[in-house]
Write an enzyme that holds these catalytic residues in place. Sequence first.
Site, short mmCIF file in Angstrom:
data_model
loop_
_atom_site.label_atom_id
_atom_site.label_comp_id
_atom_site.label_asym_id
_atom_site.label_seq_id
_atom_site.Cartn_x
_atom_site.Cartn_y
_atom_site.Cartn_z
N PRO A 293 0.84 -1.19 0.00
CA PRO A 293 0.00 0.00 0.00
C PRO A 293 0.88 1.24 0.00
CG PRO A 293 0.02 -1.03 2.18
CD PRO A 293 0.91 -1.85 1.32
N ASP B 154 5.88 2.53 1.95
CA ASP B 154 5.00 1.41 2.27
C ASP B 154 4.22 1.74 3.55
OD1 ASP B 154 3.91 -1.02 3.10
OD2 ASP B 154 5.64 -2.19 2.44
N HIS B 155 2.91 1.86 3.42
CA HIS B 155 2.10 2.27 4.57
C HIS B 155 2.05 1.20 5.66
CE1 HIS B 155 -0.31 5.17 6.52
NE2 HIS B 155 -0.93 5.66 5.47
N ARG B 156 2.46 -0.02 5.34
CA ARG B 156 2.54 -1.05 6.38
C ARG B 156 3.70 -0.76 7.33
NH1 ARG B 156 3.08 -6.11 2.42
NH2 ARG B 156 4.76 -4.72 1.79
#
Lengths: 82, 407
Positions: free
Chosen positions: B202, B376-378
Site C-alpha cells: 500500500p 510502504d504504509h505497512r
Amino acid sequence: MNRDELKQAIVQTLATIAPEIEADALKADAPLREQVDLDSADWLNFLVALHARVGVDIPDAHAARLTTLAKLVDYCARKLGV
Amino acid sequence: MIEFRLPSLGADMDEGKLLQWLVKPGDKVKKGEVVCVVDTAKAALDVECWNDGIVHALLVEPGTTIPVGTLLAVLREPGEAPAAVDARLAQLTAEGPKPAATAPVAAPVAAAAVTQPAAAGRRRVSPAARKRAAELGIDIDRVAPGADGTVSLEDVERAARAAPAPAPGAAPAAAPVAPAARAAQMRKVIAAAMARSKREIPHYYLAEDVPLAAATQWLARRNAERSVTERLLLAPLLLKAVASALRRYPEFNGYWRDGAFEPGAGIHIGVAISLRAGGLVTPALHDVDRVDVDAVNRALLDLTRRARAGSLKLAELTDATITVTSLGDQGVASVWGVIFPPQVAIVGFGRVVERPWVVDGAVRPMPIVTATLSADHRASDGHRGALLLAAIRDRLQAPDELVKGNE
C-alpha cells in the site's frame, strides 16, 4: 593528431561509455546527450575518458556549452592547437 | 569444509546460469574474491565468495542453469585435510536431493579448468569482453589480457582485428544470453517485481520542493578549480542528504518481510540506472551515510560505467535497502516511484529548475528540485514520511556539513 583523428578519438571515447552507439549515425550538430542518451554520470565518465585519451581537461563552466559533437571537436582542436 | 552456494539473485529471480569459473581446484580464495560469473535475467554478474579457503572441487559446469541455493563448489578451510573434505562432500551429496552433484561429476569440470592454457594463469575476463567475444566467435581464452591481467572489451576488439576468422574449438565459458533475449527476460523480471509491488504494497506518496541554491553554489565553487577527474555531480549530494535523513528516520531503510519491518544492516542506496537496450538496474551504493561525498561520487561513476558494460557484482544487485531514482536527469519535473520489494521506500528527484521563490518577503529566482517519497504504509505513516522529506530538504541547505562521512 589532426582534426579528423581528433574527431575519431572523441567518437571512440564516446563508444566506450555508450557501446550501443552507431558512430556513423551521429549528427555533428545535434545535441549529443540526447542522441546518445547520456545521463550526467555518463557525461562525466565521458569527459574523464576524453581527458585520458586526448589530454584536454574541460572545466566545468565550459562543459555545459559543449552540447554537440562539432562544438566538442572545435573546443579540443583549439586547446590542442590543431 | 566451506559450501559455496548460489546466493540470492534478488526479487523474482530464482535461478541463474553459470557462465564461467574464475578459479580452479587448488586455488586459494580470499574473502570477497569473485569466483564465478552467473548470468541472470538482468545481467551477467560477478559472484563473490565470502570465505577464505582453498578450492576443493567445482560441482557445476559452465552452461548449467541452477536454482538459488545450489551447491556450486566446496572449499577447504585453511589447514583442513583434502580427505576430510572428500568424506564430508560424499556425505552431503548422498543426503542431497540431486545425486548428480557428486564428486565424480566434479572431475570433468576440474579437468576442463586445468586444461586451460597455463599462461592464462589467474586472469580475469570482464563480462562485456566475454559477451563481445561470443558475438565475434572468438575463443576468449586465446585473447591476451591487458597490463593488469584482465581481458577487457578492448583486448577482444584488438584480437578480432588481428584474427578476423573465428577461432575453432569449444570455449569453456558458456555464452551469455543474446541482447534481445536479455531485454525480454529483463522485462519479465521487472513486470513480476512491479506487479508484486503494486499488488502487495500500500503505497503512499509525498512531495516537497527543495531549494538548491546552497547546494548548487557549493558544487560550483568546489568544481571550479577541479580537474575533470575530480569533479562532483549533484547526485551524490542528494544521495548524502537521503542517507543522512535515513539515519534519523530508519523505518524507511530496510525490508518488509513476513509481516514485519526488518531494518537494513547499513544505508545501502540502490540507484536506478536505465539501460539503453531497455530495462533498468538498481545497483547499491554501500554505506552512503558513512563515506564522504567524493567517495559517493566515485562509486556512482563506477557503478554507472559497470552497469553500462554489464559488469556488476551480485551483492550490488541484492544489497540495496532503499532506492533513489533521479529521472530529472532525463528532463521530467518529478517522479513517483514504485517501491522495489521487499524495500519499503523509494525517493525520487526531478529536474533542477529555476523558479520564482519568496525569500524574506522578496521574490527571487531559485533552483528547485522536487523530491518525492513513495513509502510502504505497512511500515510507516505519512507523518514520518513528511519528516523524512523535510530532513532531506534541510540537509541540503547545509552542504558543508552534508558532504562529510559520519561514523
